[in-house]
Design a protein around this motif. Sequence first.
Motif, mmCIF file in Angstrom:
data_model
loop_
_atom_site.group_PDB
_atom_site.id
_atom_site.type_symbol
_atom_site.label_atom_id
_atom_site.label_comp_id
_atom_site.label_asym_id
_atom_site.label_seq_id
_atom_site.Cartn_x
_atom_site.Cartn_y
_atom_site.Cartn_z
ATOM 1 N N ARG A 31 0.808 -1.215 0.000
ATOM 2 C CA ARG A 31 0.000 0.000 0.000
ATOM 3 C C ARG A 31 0.845 1.271 0.000
ATOM 4 N NH1 ARG A 31 -2.565 -1.515 4.041
ATOM 5 N NH2 ARG A 31 -1.230 -0.494 5.543
ATOM 6 N N MET A 32 0.487 2.208 -0.892
ATOM 7 C CA MET A 32 1.087 3.544 -0.919
ATOM 8 C C MET A 32 0.125 4.574 -0.332
ATOM 9 S SD MET A 32 4.051 3.027 -2.222
ATOM 10 C CE MET A 32 4.630 4.633 -2.667
ATOM 11 N N GLU A 66 -13.132 -0.990 11.179
ATOM 12 C CA GLU A 66 -11.917 -0.418 10.605
ATOM 13 C C GLU A 66 -11.337 -1.367 9.554
ATOM 14 O OE1 GLU A 66 -9.696 2.027 9.381
ATOM 15 O OE2 GLU A 66 -10.351 2.810 11.322
ATOM 16 N N THR A 67 -10.815 -0.798 8.500
ATOM 17 C CA THR A 67 -10.220 -1.569 7.417
ATOM 18 C C THR A 67 -9.107 -2.463 7.952
ATOM 19 O OG1 THR A 67 -10.701 0.228 5.892
ATOM 20 C CG2 THR A 67 -9.026 -1.352 5.197
ATOM 21 N N ASP A 68 -9.036 -3.675 7.437
ATOM 22 C CA ASP A 68 -7.974 -4.600 7.812
ATOM 23 C C ASP A 68 -6.736 -4.250 6.975
ATOM 24 O OD1 ASP A 68 -6.224 -6.657 8.280
ATOM 25 O OD2 ASP A 68 -7.744 -8.223 8.164
ATOM 26 N N PHE A 69 -5.824 -3.519 7.585
ATOM 27 C CA PHE A 69 -4.657 -3.030 6.842
ATOM 28 C C PHE A 69 -3.621 -4.107 6.576
ATOM 29 C CE2 PHE A 69 -6.398 0.914 8.690
ATOM 30 C CZ PHE A 69 -6.722 1.514 7.487
ATOM 31 N N GLN A 70 -3.829 -5.276 7.088
ATOM 32 C CA GLN A 70 -2.935 -6.385 6.759
ATOM 33 C C GLN A 70 -3.158 -6.826 5.304
ATOM 34 O OE1 GLN A 70 -3.291 -9.591 9.534
ATOM 35 N NE2 GLN A 70 -1.280 -10.389 9.015
ATOM 36 N N TYR A 71 -4.364 -6.576 4.781
ATOM 37 C CA TYR A 71 -4.699 -7.016 3.427
ATOM 38 C C TYR A 71 -5.032 -5.878 2.474
ATOM 39 C CZ TYR A 71 -4.841 -11.419 5.815
ATOM 40 O OH TYR A 71 -4.495 -12.501 6.568
ATOM 41 N N GLY A 74 -4.686 -0.501 -0.700
ATOM 42 C CA GLY A 74 -4.778 0.939 -0.914
ATOM 43 C C GLY A 74 -5.183 1.318 -2.319
ATOM 44 N N CYS A 75 -6.000 0.500 -2.950
ATOM 45 C CA CYS A 75 -6.407 0.774 -4.336
ATOM 46 C C CYS A 75 -7.306 2.007 -4.426
ATOM 47 C CB CYS A 75 -7.106 -0.433 -4.941
ATOM 48 S SG CYS A 75 -8.720 -0.820 -4.202
ATOM 49 N N GLU A 92 0.573 6.738 2.708
ATOM 50 C CA GLU A 92 0.981 5.842 3.787
ATOM 51 C C GLU A 92 2.168 6.433 4.561
ATOM 52 O OE1 GLU A 92 -0.749 3.059 4.439
ATOM 53 O OE2 GLU A 92 0.499 2.555 6.140
ATOM 54 N N MET A 93 3.101 7.048 3.849
ATOM 55 C CA MET A 93 4.286 7.621 4.500
ATOM 56 C C MET A 93 3.891 8.725 5.477
ATOM 57 S SD MET A 93 7.465 7.353 4.902
ATOM 58 C CE MET A 93 8.017 6.339 3.558
ATOM 59 N N GLU A 94 2.887 9.504 5.116
ATOM 60 C CA GLU A 94 2.417 10.578 5.993
ATOM 61 C C GLU A 94 1.913 9.988 7.327
ATOM 62 O OE1 GLU A 94 -1.345 13.473 5.544
ATOM 63 O OE2 GLU A 94 0.112 13.629 3.898
ATOM 64 N N ILE A 95 1.213 8.897 7.241
ATOM 65 C CA ILE A 95 0.679 8.248 8.449
ATOM 66 C C ILE A 95 1.810 7.642 9.271
ATOM 67 C CG2 ILE A 95 -0.752 6.326 9.242
ATOM 68 C CD1 ILE A 95 -2.596 7.005 6.834
#
Length: 101
Positions: A31-32, A66-71, A74-75, A92-95
């Motif tokens: 994810r970007m 909440e979104t499962d960020f493991q999967y 980031g489309c 993602e870098m900002e976070i």
Amino acid sequence: MYQLKKWFEIPIGSIVSEAGSSMMNNTGSWRMLRPVLNTEKCTNCLICWIFCPDDSIPVNREQRFETDFQYCKGCGICAVECPYDALEMVPEMEIKLKELE
């Protein structure tokens, strides 16, 4: 006034009988951009869940979680399809930088 149907009111178009390979791989590292949910705007219409190609949005019958960020890759399809602009795609870098502060 037109009212959106709940996800369980929409006719079934197709069924995937077994989960795809994304459940076996942690695709979230690709994810970007990360979808950030604004809970004040979210109406739990679950349109985001319907369109998520990776099944990364856990839901029960009436509510998203909440979104499962493991999967989540980031489309951004969830953010594009949300009729209430409740999802914003954030770099993602900002976070990650905010998490380090």
